[in-house]
Design a protein around this motif. Sequence first.
Motif, mmCIF file in Angstrom:
data_model
loop_
_atom_site.group_PDB
_atom_site.id
_atom_site.type_symbol
_atom_site.label_atom_id
_atom_site.label_comp_id
_atom_site.label_asym_id
_atom_site.label_seq_id
_atom_site.Cartn_x
_atom_site.Cartn_y
_atom_site.Cartn_z
ATOM 1 N N SER A 89 -15.146 -6.257 -16.284
ATOM 2 C CA SER A 89 -16.609 -6.218 -16.377
ATOM 3 C C SER A 89 -17.143 -7.298 -17.302
ATOM 4 O O SER A 89 -18.323 -7.641 -17.254
ATOM 5 C CB SER A 89 -17.070 -4.839 -16.872
ATOM 6 O OG SER A 89 -16.654 -4.620 -18.214
ATOM 7 N N MET A 90 -16.272 -7.849 -18.172
ATOM 8 C CA MET A 90 -16.694 -8.929 -19.077
ATOM 9 C C MET A 90 -16.540 -10.253 -18.313
ATOM 10 O O MET A 90 -15.613 -11.028 -18.523
ATOM 11 C CB MET A 90 -15.862 -8.912 -20.351
ATOM 12 C CG MET A 90 -15.949 -7.591 -21.102
ATOM 13 S SD MET A 90 -15.042 -7.588 -22.662
ATOM 14 C CE MET A 90 -16.044 -8.655 -23.664
ATOM 15 N N ASN A 91 -17.444 -10.484 -17.377
ATOM 16 C CA ASN A 91 -17.293 -11.612 -16.462
ATOM 17 C C ASN A 91 -17.843 -12.917 -17.010
ATOM 18 O O ASN A 91 -17.716 -13.947 -16.366
ATOM 19 C CB ASN A 91 -17.950 -11.290 -15.114
ATOM 20 C CG ASN A 91 -19.450 -11.021 -15.260
ATOM 21 O OD1 ASN A 91 -19.928 -10.841 -16.375
ATOM 22 N ND2 ASN A 91 -20.164 -10.987 -14.156
ATOM 23 N N ILE A 92 -18.450 -12.910 -18.169
ATOM 24 C CA ILE A 92 -18.912 -14.148 -18.804
ATOM 25 C C ILE A 92 -17.940 -14.474 -19.926
ATOM 26 O O ILE A 92 -17.871 -13.766 -20.931
ATOM 27 C CB ILE A 92 -20.341 -14.010 -19.352
ATOM 28 C CG1 ILE A 92 -21.315 -13.695 -18.221
ATOM 29 C CG2 ILE A 92 -20.756 -15.294 -20.066
ATOM 30 C CD1 ILE A 92 -22.745 -13.511 -18.684
ATOM 31 N N ARG A 93 -17.171 -15.498 -19.726
ATOM 32 C CA ARG A 93 -16.196 -15.933 -20.725
ATOM 33 C C ARG A 93 -16.022 -17.438 -20.588
ATOM 34 O O ARG A 93 -16.320 -18.014 -19.540
ATOM 35 C CB ARG A 93 -14.873 -15.178 -20.561
ATOM 36 C CG ARG A 93 -14.295 -15.236 -19.157
ATOM 37 C CD ARG A 93 -13.023 -14.427 -19.044
ATOM 38 N NE ARG A 93 -13.294 -12.992 -19.012
ATOM 39 C CZ ARG A 93 -12.367 -12.052 -19.186
ATOM 40 N NH1 ARG A 93 -11.127 -12.395 -19.419
ATOM 41 N NH2 ARG A 93 -12.668 -10.786 -19.113
ATOM 42 N N TYR A 94 -15.525 -18.071 -21.640
ATOM 43 C CA TYR A 94 -15.521 -19.531 -21.703
ATOM 44 C C TYR A 94 -14.140 -20.079 -22.058
ATOM 45 O O TYR A 94 -13.365 -19.441 -22.783
ATOM 46 C CB TYR A 94 -16.521 -20.029 -22.750
ATOM 47 C CG TYR A 94 -17.955 -19.635 -22.471
ATOM 48 C CD1 TYR A 94 -18.748 -20.385 -21.607
ATOM 49 C CD2 TYR A 94 -18.517 -18.511 -23.069
ATOM 50 C CE1 TYR A 94 -20.065 -20.034 -21.348
ATOM 51 C CE2 TYR A 94 -19.832 -18.143 -22.823
ATOM 52 C CZ TYR A 94 -20.606 -18.908 -21.958
ATOM 53 O OH TYR A 94 -21.908 -18.552 -21.700
ATOM 54 N N LEU A 95 -13.870 -21.279 -21.547
ATOM 55 C CA LEU A 95 -12.699 -22.065 -21.944
ATOM 56 C C LEU A 95 -13.217 -23.304 -22.652
ATOM 57 O O LEU A 95 -14.048 -24.042 -22.108
ATOM 58 C CB LEU A 95 -11.873 -22.456 -20.721
ATOM 59 C CG LEU A 95 -10.689 -23.395 -20.985
ATOM 60 C CD1 LEU A 95 -9.667 -22.745 -21.912
ATOM 61 C CD2 LEU A 95 -10.032 -23.805 -19.666
ATOM 62 N N LYS A 132 -9.806 -16.311 -16.242
ATOM 63 C CA LYS A 132 -11.008 -15.792 -15.570
ATOM 64 C C LYS A 132 -12.283 -16.306 -16.244
ATOM 65 O O LYS A 132 -13.277 -15.593 -16.369
ATOM 66 C CB LYS A 132 -11.010 -14.256 -15.526
ATOM 67 C CG LYS A 132 -9.729 -13.641 -14.972
ATOM 68 C CD LYS A 132 -9.772 -12.125 -15.040
ATOM 69 C CE LYS A 132 -8.488 -11.485 -14.547
ATOM 70 N NZ LYS A 132 -7.337 -11.742 -15.421
ATOM 71 N N THR A 133 -12.246 -17.559 -16.688
ATOM 72 C CA THR A 133 -13.428 -18.165 -17.302
ATOM 73 C C THR A 133 -14.202 -18.938 -16.245
ATOM 74 O O THR A 133 -13.625 -19.686 -15.461
ATOM 75 C CB THR A 133 -13.025 -19.120 -18.444
ATOM 76 O OG1 THR A 133 -12.172 -20.146 -17.930
ATOM 77 C CG2 THR A 133 -12.292 -18.379 -19.542
ATOM 78 N N TYR A 134 -15.508 -18.769 -16.238
ATOM 79 C CA TYR A 134 -16.314 -19.398 -15.206
ATOM 80 C C TYR A 134 -16.917 -20.721 -15.657
ATOM 81 O O TYR A 134 -17.469 -21.470 -14.851
ATOM 82 C CB TYR A 134 -17.428 -18.445 -14.759
ATOM 83 C CG TYR A 134 -18.680 -18.515 -15.592
ATOM 84 C CD1 TYR A 134 -19.848 -19.095 -15.080
ATOM 85 C CD2 TYR A 134 -18.711 -18.034 -16.903
ATOM 86 C CE1 TYR A 134 -21.002 -19.173 -15.841
ATOM 87 C CE2 TYR A 134 -19.858 -18.110 -17.660
ATOM 88 C CZ TYR A 134 -21.008 -18.687 -17.133
ATOM 89 O OH TYR A 134 -22.141 -18.772 -17.891
ATOM 90 N N ARG A 135 -16.821 -21.020 -16.953
ATOM 91 C CA ARG A 135 -17.407 -22.255 -17.474
ATOM 92 C C ARG A 135 -16.521 -22.814 -18.576
ATOM 93 O O ARG A 135 -15.973 -22.071 -19.389
ATOM 94 C CB ARG A 135 -18.812 -21.998 -18.008
ATOM 95 C CG ARG A 135 -19.504 -23.239 -18.592
ATOM 96 C CD ARG A 135 -20.957 -22.983 -18.901
ATOM 97 N NE ARG A 135 -21.738 -22.814 -17.666
ATOM 98 C CZ ARG A 135 -23.021 -22.494 -17.633
ATOM 99 N NH1 ARG A 135 -23.669 -22.267 -18.761
ATOM 100 N NH2 ARG A 135 -23.650 -22.380 -16.481
ATOM 101 N N GLY A 136 -16.388 -24.135 -18.579
ATOM 102 C CA GLY A 136 -15.583 -24.795 -19.600
ATOM 103 C C GLY A 136 -16.331 -25.949 -20.233
ATOM 104 O O GLY A 136 -17.227 -26.554 -19.618
ATOM 105 N N TYR A 137 -15.961 -26.242 -21.478
ATOM 106 C CA TYR A 137 -16.541 -27.369 -22.212
ATOM 107 C C TYR A 137 -15.421 -28.210 -22.812
ATOM 108 O O TYR A 137 -14.453 -27.662 -23.365
ATOM 109 C CB TYR A 137 -17.449 -26.888 -23.351
ATOM 110 C CG TYR A 137 -18.704 -26.179 -22.887
ATOM 111 C CD1 TYR A 137 -19.864 -26.888 -22.596
ATOM 112 C CD2 TYR A 137 -18.720 -24.790 -22.754
ATOM 113 C CE1 TYR A 137 -21.018 -26.235 -22.175
ATOM 114 C CE2 TYR A 137 -19.867 -24.121 -22.341
ATOM 115 C CZ TYR A 137 -21.013 -24.859 -22.049
ATOM 116 O OH TYR A 137 -22.147 -24.206 -21.629
ATOM 117 N N ILE A 138 -15.543 -29.509 -22.691
ATOM 118 C CA ILE A 138 -14.687 -30.432 -23.434
ATOM 119 C C ILE A 138 -15.509 -30.915 -24.613
ATOM 120 O O ILE A 138 -16.452 -31.693 -24.461
ATOM 121 C CB ILE A 138 -14.241 -31.618 -22.561
ATOM 122 C CG1 ILE A 138 -13.462 -31.124 -21.334
ATOM 123 C CG2 ILE A 138 -13.378 -32.585 -23.384
ATOM 124 C CD1 ILE A 138 -13.136 -32.227 -20.334
#
Length: 451
Positions: A89-95, A132-138
């Motif tokens: 359910s914690m579908n907002i997560r980041y790399l 299961k991260t939908y968004r990543g930042y460098i």
Amino acid sequence: MTLTSFGPANRIARSAETHPLTWRLRDDGEPVWLDEYQAKDGYAAARKAFADMAQDDIVQTVKDAGLKGRGGAGFPTGVKWGLMPKDESMNIRYLLCNADEMEPNTWKDRMLMEQLPHLLIEGMLISARALKTYRGYIFLRGEYTTAAVHLRRAVEEAKAAGLLGKNILGSGFDFELFVHTGAGRYICGEETALINSLEGRRANPRSKPPFPAAVGVWGKPTCVNNVETLCNVPAIIGNGVDWYKSLAREGSEDHGTKLMGFSGKVKNPGLWELPFGVTARELFEDYAGGMRDGFKLKCWQPGGAGTGFLLPEHLDAQMYAGGIAKVGTRMGTGLAMAVDDSVNMVSLLRNMEQFFARESCGFCTPCRDGLPWSVKLLMAIEKGEGQPGDIETLLGLVGFLGPGKTFCAHAPGAVEPLGSAIKYFRPEFEAGIAQAKPGAVPLARPIVIGA
């Protein structure tokens, strides 16, 4: 400075079997763009991960391979990945990729990003799938302008090829990737300070716990990994655990290969991909070529300005975390610096501590006040105006700013070279005391920055 992974002539040949990070590099140093990268098996590991592996299996494979962080701390990557919440359910997560490479004498991540930008993107894509991260930042060091241009072009190429964005490889998995340039602060190498900076806040480290895996970017679960760490992931997924473990030399407790280098007045300063367990002497003599004519090795640092000094007799240590720990310091980033016999250690340490004092975030008292205090004492000693007891005060600061005494690891890393320099070269410090002991070594000409 040569940004290369080539070994000495007739000594080493790069291949996918032995050099997973660098075998795709072009001889002319130009970037490997998407078509060439895919022709060299690029994104094959990502396709395997998406088509044939469950997300938890990817995490377990990285854990079984024993991949450790390549940014300097050496924390097991699979363990860090395992800290991310399992709750779907914690579908907002980041790399978050830590590309804020500001450790003095370290440029390994720069080479990867400038010449192999798609290797980093593939590593992040596989990692995002696993976590299961939908968004990543460098999060990129602001001064790395060439790397920023190359990464942004590679991101656009990957988007156009359906390797980033919506429904990647027909899997239903979405992953967006952004390149974010920082404002140039050393403290952003600490993962929670990096998160604060990404959010537009002051780059202060956060109190832990909670750790980023629970509360990270904008309060959501976040995994932070170094550039070189993420670049190892495709080869592990593509070639397997046993192959990856077989790369290191006998005796090494760390697995795989590592980008290592040597700078200073050596004949062949540069960067090479080598197996963990290679000796520092082999790195120094066979790859860096030893000291230039007319110079003698006085001491060396194994992995950046935040690691302790070692003597020439320590060159037989193996280059892995435990091997360098046996001779009294940390491997750090694995890019060593040779200090020649013309350098005075007081001047060198004054220069280093000025850098670390300036880069302190100022949050905690020991670091905010202790590092400038060390600079003041070193400046006096450098001028020959030190007072009796100054060396003891410096050693006291080394203890007061050591591990566990400050809010983050900035100050402990800053004072580690200071403590080792006094340990091995105390007469040079004693020579700067106004009431110097008879027979003390005269203080050499101070280093002038920019001279």
